[in-house]
Design a protein around this motif. Structure first.
Motif, mmCIF file in Angstrom:
data_model
loop_
_atom_site.group_PDB
_atom_site.id
_atom_site.type_symbol
_atom_site.label_atom_id
_atom_site.label_comp_id
_atom_site.label_asym_id
_atom_site.label_seq_id
_atom_site.Cartn_x
_atom_site.Cartn_y
_atom_site.Cartn_z
ATOM 1 N N TRP A 612 -4.940 38.668 -1.511
ATOM 2 C CA TRP A 612 -5.743 37.733 -2.297
ATOM 3 C C TRP A 612 -5.403 37.940 -3.773
ATOM 4 O O TRP A 612 -5.086 39.051 -4.200
ATOM 5 C CB TRP A 612 -7.238 37.990 -2.081
ATOM 6 N N PHE A 613 -5.485 36.864 -4.557
ATOM 7 C CA PHE A 613 -5.165 36.974 -5.987
ATOM 8 C C PHE A 613 -5.987 35.967 -6.773
ATOM 9 O O PHE A 613 -6.460 34.950 -6.240
ATOM 10 C CB PHE A 613 -3.667 36.742 -6.225
ATOM 11 N N LYS A 614 -6.136 36.243 -8.064
ATOM 12 C CA LYS A 614 -6.798 35.329 -9.000
ATOM 13 C C LYS A 614 -6.115 35.465 -10.339
ATOM 14 O O LYS A 614 -5.972 36.571 -10.866
ATOM 15 C CB LYS A 614 -8.284 35.665 -9.116
ATOM 16 N N HIS A 675 -7.528 33.105 -4.324
ATOM 17 C CA HIS A 675 -6.740 32.426 -3.297
ATOM 18 C C HIS A 675 -6.178 33.461 -2.331
ATOM 19 O O HIS A 675 -5.889 34.606 -2.702
ATOM 20 C CB HIS A 675 -5.591 31.624 -3.920
ATOM 21 N N HIS A 676 -5.978 33.005 -1.097
ATOM 22 C CA HIS A 676 -5.501 33.843 -0.008
ATOM 23 C C HIS A 676 -4.091 33.398 0.347
ATOM 24 O O HIS A 676 -3.862 32.215 0.622
ATOM 25 C CB HIS A 676 -6.445 33.656 1.197
ATOM 26 N N VAL A 677 -3.105 34.317 0.317
ATOM 27 C CA VAL A 677 -1.722 33.952 0.613
ATOM 28 C C VAL A 677 -1.168 34.913 1.658
ATOM 29 O O VAL A 677 -1.397 36.122 1.595
ATOM 30 C CB VAL A 677 -0.846 33.937 -0.655
ATOM 31 N N VAL A 678 -0.431 34.341 2.626
ATOM 32 C CA VAL A 678 0.107 35.112 3.743
ATOM 33 C C VAL A 678 1.533 34.650 4.017
ATOM 34 O O VAL A 678 1.814 33.443 4.029
ATOM 35 C CB VAL A 678 -0.752 34.908 5.014
ATOM 36 N N TYR A 689 1.371 30.676 4.338
ATOM 37 C CA TYR A 689 0.022 30.140 4.426
ATOM 38 C C TYR A 689 -0.703 30.401 3.111
ATOM 39 O O TYR A 689 -0.595 31.489 2.537
ATOM 40 C CB TYR A 689 -0.763 30.811 5.554
ATOM 41 N N VAL A 690 -1.451 29.413 2.654
ATOM 42 C CA VAL A 690 -2.287 29.562 1.470
ATOM 43 C C VAL A 690 -3.678 29.036 1.794
ATOM 44 O O VAL A 690 -3.816 27.895 2.292
ATOM 45 C CB VAL A 690 -1.707 28.827 0.251
ATOM 46 N N ASP A 691 -4.682 29.840 1.541
ATOM 47 C CA ASP A 691 -6.087 29.478 1.802
ATOM 48 C C ASP A 691 -6.276 28.933 3.212
ATOM 49 O O ASP A 691 -6.954 27.925 3.454
ATOM 50 C CB ASP A 691 -6.580 28.478 0.756
ATOM 51 N N GLY A 692 -5.618 29.600 4.157
ATOM 52 C CA GLY A 692 -5.777 29.270 5.560
ATOM 53 C C GLY A 692 -4.935 28.123 6.059
ATOM 54 O O GLY A 692 -4.963 27.813 7.261
ATOM 55 N N LYS A 749 -6.283 31.780 9.409
ATOM 56 C CA LYS A 749 -7.443 30.943 9.049
ATOM 57 C C LYS A 749 -8.740 31.711 9.254
ATOM 58 O O LYS A 749 -9.684 31.598 8.442
ATOM 59 C CB LYS A 749 -7.440 29.685 9.923
ATOM 60 N N ASN A 750 -8.813 32.498 10.299
ATOM 61 C CA ASN A 750 -10.009 33.296 10.547
ATOM 62 C C ASN A 750 -10.250 34.283 9.414
ATOM 63 O O ASN A 750 -11.383 34.471 8.964
ATOM 64 C CB ASN A 750 -9.867 34.042 11.879
ATOM 65 N N HIS A 751 -9.198 34.925 8.923
ATOM 66 C CA HIS A 751 -9.349 35.846 7.790
ATOM 67 C C HIS A 751 -9.896 35.119 6.573
ATOM 68 O O HIS A 751 -10.794 35.623 5.876
ATOM 69 C CB HIS A 751 -8.000 36.479 7.442
#
Length: 926
Positions: A612-614, A675-678, A689-692, A749-751
């Motif tokens: 996660w980052f901001k 934001h969530h990045v994978v 993946y970004v934000d699910g 997406k669950n995360h």
């Protein structure tokens, strides 16, 4: 039998304070170190020359040192002895480090004399010296001399003529073998290698002519062969570079070598019962600077240590190969990357069990052992140590080291130092500890393993709630360059209660570190969904960034134990974090700060990287990636997520060329929101993946294979598409995880969804004032006392006041507990049951006495049945409904007892760690 304490005890306790602490395990000094290392890393006082030591030998408890110097002086700060003349030679007592009465001066009429090699005959009666000199104590010689050890006088009968520098000697029963720069000996052709009679110096028929200088020579234990090392490319006309084996009588070549690069040479050769070993130096690309172990049976290579750093000397002793070098890059040996220089190292001479498979055609050497004394580079060429010798006197063995260094273990000391087989006095470094809990009934206690210069296996003791008795004891391995996380799971904890942990490290000699800083944790009353799912999905690296001290980042995965090391002090505990609840983030400045993993590893064919980052940066930077270095810029780097200057996200690997997946031209994420990045890669290729949401895929299933380290917040991005202005990320990062599998889109997406779900929060409320009353002193007020007391007969009662917070919006109180800490005095615990009851009357800390004590409620809030001795935190579970009804108000409670055994606890005035009474309140969704 426990004796009750009255006013006197209370007054004594009021004077106790910050100096109190745990009763640590004390062990007597011992000589033990982690086998098979035979010497401590603690330098001993040793006289020191004013120049460089090139040569060393020993006999009968005396160490002989030769080189280029003119005086020796006492150890710095010793205050004993005065400088003495020592012309290129000094004899020293092995046990004291001081000069003996043996005085020899090596001189030359033209130029500067130097002693480059010393060797002792098998009967320990003769010392042979070689180098460049024309006289010893005025006796004419020609770069070689024999010294009678008993009388310390040159042997006039030994007078071979070497017209150029002699660099190495080796002695058999009756022959002295020499290596050097010469091309003739006694007027006959002997190019770089020669043999003379050990008594008379008469030239032997041995011929092993080499085309370039000889630097090393050794005789095999059976006396049948001689090992030659140097710069050469031919011996007796046969092609062999830097190393050769020849017949000891004739010099006929028995074994040639072609695997040492042309820009490398052999500087040292040594043997033991089963093998021989070379120390190598070189310059330029593709250089070989390390060590080789070879078999004596067929002279074949058994392993190769490809560390870079100009090895000057090798010394096998009791199954360990000690070496002097300035090894700065052991990447090719699977150890530490290019960085600071290590001047003294140790490693096993042989593998225990089956050696590993060859890599690049070579079997890697056994890994380094836990022996890391160090010097600086020093004078001359800036090499550091150049020669080593083991001497014994009494029951003690000494490792002597000579060279051009001017410091040892950071302390001023020139040219000579020594280490003993006994008397280890250096304690390990203090562990850096962390504690976390993501579900009821379990606390993970983790710590960065400590470092000890001569012990690789350390014993760790974990102390809970200030107890002087360890809750757990275990051992863990660590090296100077590899300090993996160690961990222990405490499964005896209760939901809703807080716990503290501290850790010590003890070496094999009983030297114990200081206690770690306190790590505190509150056990949740329900499972924390997000971190629990990350662990359940198999993360083997999970950095949550809740750490309170530098430079440690705890790995919260279930079994991974890959902690992180903070570089250049990123900002700790930034709030709010990415995940709802009490989790915090780490802040990075975008210019130099990052976190890298603590040990070298490889990445399998399938993996996932997640974070996660901001940020609002317009300079981009690396979020997470894999690279082959730690605190220096990596030369190999991929498997990475980075941000461009415009805020786009890129996931990339390298498989001969850069292969990337990125967000769209207008899909930017530098909006100062979390934001969530994978990024995933596996048999189905790459996915971002970004934000699910899936932002792109690429049918690439392979990547560059190398061992390396995970980096967060920065590392090299040179030559990558849309490379940002900065390699380093400016902003906050949270909840970084690496998995050995490719997560599915549903898992990703669950995360993302779980991170936004409501979760429990914990409030810790410290007393605003406290006091106790004493029936034996009915008019005495104890509002400023550092301790509080509870007893039924004759009565002590303790009163505590708290300002309780209101429940956060949308939550209710799920648990409440009172925590107090017993004092350090003997018998502070109690065998009686102590009850917590509401205070219904009025009171103040300054004015309350036994005569003015407030009235109490009749329904207890909670109780604790007995408290053991030993200063430790104790927890009392409270009635949640009763506490819920008084949230948002000032509230008082009392500690009472009906027995005769007093309980003594710290008050809020005490300065002991975790002293003040406090309430632990857990709030959760309705």
């Amino acid at each position: 039998m426990r004796r009750s304490r009255g006013l006197t005890a209370a007054l004594v306790l009021s004077l106790a304070g910050a100096g109190t602490g745990l009763g640590l395990v004390l062990m007597p000094e011992a000589s033990a170190i982690t086998p098979p290392v035979a010497f401590t890393a603690d330098e001993l006082p040793t006289w020191q020359p004013n120049g460089i030591v090139w040569a060393m030998a020993q006999a009968g408890g005396t160490v002989f040192a030769g080189g280029t110097f003119s005086t020796v002086r006492p150890p710095d700060g010793s205050g004993s002895g005065t400088e003495q003349e020592a012309v290129n030679f000094v004899a020293l007592d092995a046990a004291t480090g001081a000069p003996t009465s043996c005085k020899l001066a090596f001189t030359v009429g033209d130029g500067s004399a130097t002693v480059r090699t010393l060797a002792v005959s098998k009967d320990k009666k003769t010392l042979y010296a070689g180098g460049y000199f024309g006289a010893v104590n005025g006796t004419p010689v020609s770069s070689a001399a024999a010294i009678d050890i008993e009388t310390c006088t040159p042997k006039a009968s030994f007078h071979p003529s070497f017209p150029a520098t002699v660099r190495a000697f080796a002695v058999s029963d009756d022959t002295l073998y020499a290596a050097g720069d010469f091309s003739t000996v006694e007027g006959q052709t002997r190019e770089r290698f020669a043999a003379v009679d050990a008594t008379s110096g008469a030239l032997r028929p041995f011929v092993a002519n080499a085309d370039e200088p000889g630097r090393a020579v050794a005789v095999t234990p059976d006396g049948k062969n001689v090992l030659l090392g140097g710069d050469f490319f031919t011996v007796n006309g046969q092609n062999t570079h830097a190393l050769a084996v020849v017949n000891s009588a004739t010099g006929a070549v028995a074994k040639t070598y072609s695997t040492i690069p042309s820009n490398s040479v052999v500087k040292s050769i040594a043997t033991d019962a089963t093998g021989f070993y070379t120390g190598n130096e070189g310059s330029g690309g593709g250089v070989f600077d390390g060590r080789i172990g070879l078999n004596l049976g067929d002279f074949s290579e058994k392993w190769r240590d490809r560390c870079l750093g100009a090895t000057q000397f090798v010394l096998p002793y009791d199954g360990v190969l000690y070496s002097s070098s300035h090894a700065h890059d052991c990447t090719l040996n699977g150890e530490y990357p290019d960085g600071r220089r290590h001047h003294l190292l140790a490693q096993p001479t042989d593998y225990q069990g089956t050696p590993p498979a060859p890599v690049d055609g070579f079997v890697a050497s056994p890994r380094k052992l836990g022996w890391f004394p160090d010097t600086n580079d020093g004078l001359g060429e800036g090499i550091g140590p150049r020669v080593m010798a083991v001497a014994e006197k009494g029951d003690t063995k000494y490792m002597w080291v000579g060279g051009e260094f001017t410091t040892v273990n950071g302390v001023a000391q020139q040219g000579l130092t020594r280490f003993a087989s006994t008397g280890d006095v250096g304690a390990p470094t203090t562990p850096v500890a962390s504690a976390a809990s993501v579900k009821p009934g379990e606390v993970q206690v983790r710590w960065r393993t400590s470092y000890d210069e001569d012990d690789s296996k350390l014993t760790y003791r974990i102390y809970r709630n200030g107890s002087s008795t360890p809750a757990h004891t275990m051992t863990a391995d660590s090296l100077e360059f590899e300090r993996q996380q160690a961990s222990w799971t405490d499964t005896t904890v209760k939901a809703g209660q807080s716990y503290t942990y501290r850790v010590t490290a003890t070496d094999a000699a009983g030297n114990t570190s200081a206690l770690s800083a306190t790590a505190s944790v509150t056990v949740p009353v329900s499972v924390q969904s997000y971190p629990n799912q990350v662990r359940a999905d198999g993360a083997n690296l999970y950095w949550r960034y809740d750490d309170t001290v530098s430079p440690y980042v705890a790995d919260s995965s279930t079994d991974g134990n890959t902690s992180g090391i903070q570089l250049n002090a990123p900002a700790l505990r930034q709030t709010p974090g990415a995940v709802s609840g009490a989790s915090t983030a780490m802040g990075f400045n975008g210019t130099s700060q990052q976190v890298y993993s603590d040990h070298r590893q490889t990445v399998g064919a399938s993996y996932t990287i997640e974070t996660w980052f901001k940020t609002n940066t317009t300079r981009g930077g690396k979020l997470i990636g894999f690279g082959n270095n730690t605190d220096r810029s990596s030369g190999s780097y991929d498997k990475q997520l980075y941000m461009t200057n415009t805020g786009r996200l890129v996931f990339g690997v390298y498989n001969g060329s850069t292969r990337t997946v990125s967000t769209g031209l207008f899909e930017t994420y530098n909006d100062n929101k979390w934001h969530h990045v994978v990024g995933t890669q596996g048999p189905s290729g790459m996915a971002l993946y970004v934000d699910g949401q899936n932002k792109g895929t690429l049918n690439v299933t392979n990547f560059q294979q190398y061992a390396g380290f995970w980096h967060v917040g920065g590392d090299n991005l040179s030559s990558w598409p849309n490379r940002p202005t900065s390699n380093f990320f400016a902003g906050q990062i949270d909840e970084t995880a690496v998995y050995p599998t490719a997560l599915t889109q549903a898992q990703v997406k669950n995360h993302y969804d779980l991170a936004k779900a409501p979760t429990d929060t914990v409030s810790k409320v410290v007393t605003t004032e406290d006091t106790y009353i004493n029936q034996g002193a009915p008019s005495q007020a104890y509002g400023t006392s550092t301790s509080l007391a509870v007893r039924g007969t004759s009565a002590y009662e303790t009163y505590l006041r708290f300002n309780l917070p209101a429940a956060p919006a949308g939550t209710v109180l799920k648990s409440a507990s009172l925590q107090v800490k017993t004092t350090t005095q003997t018998g502070a615990g109690t065998a009686d049951t102590v009850s917590v009851v509401p205070v219904t009357g009025t009171w103040s800390a300054a004015g309350t006495t036994f005569n003015t004590k407030p009235t109490l409620g009749t329904t207890p809030l909670g109780s604790i049945a007995g408290v053991p001795d030993g200063s430790a935190v104790q927890s009392v579970e409270l009635d949640t409904t009763a506490v819920s009804s008084v949230l948002g108000t000032g509230y008082s409670m009392a500690l009472t007892s009906t027995g005769t055994d007093p309980l003594w606890i710290w008050s809020s005035e005490a300065t002991a760690a975790d002293a003040a009474p406090q309430l632990i309140l857990t709030f959760g969704p309705k």
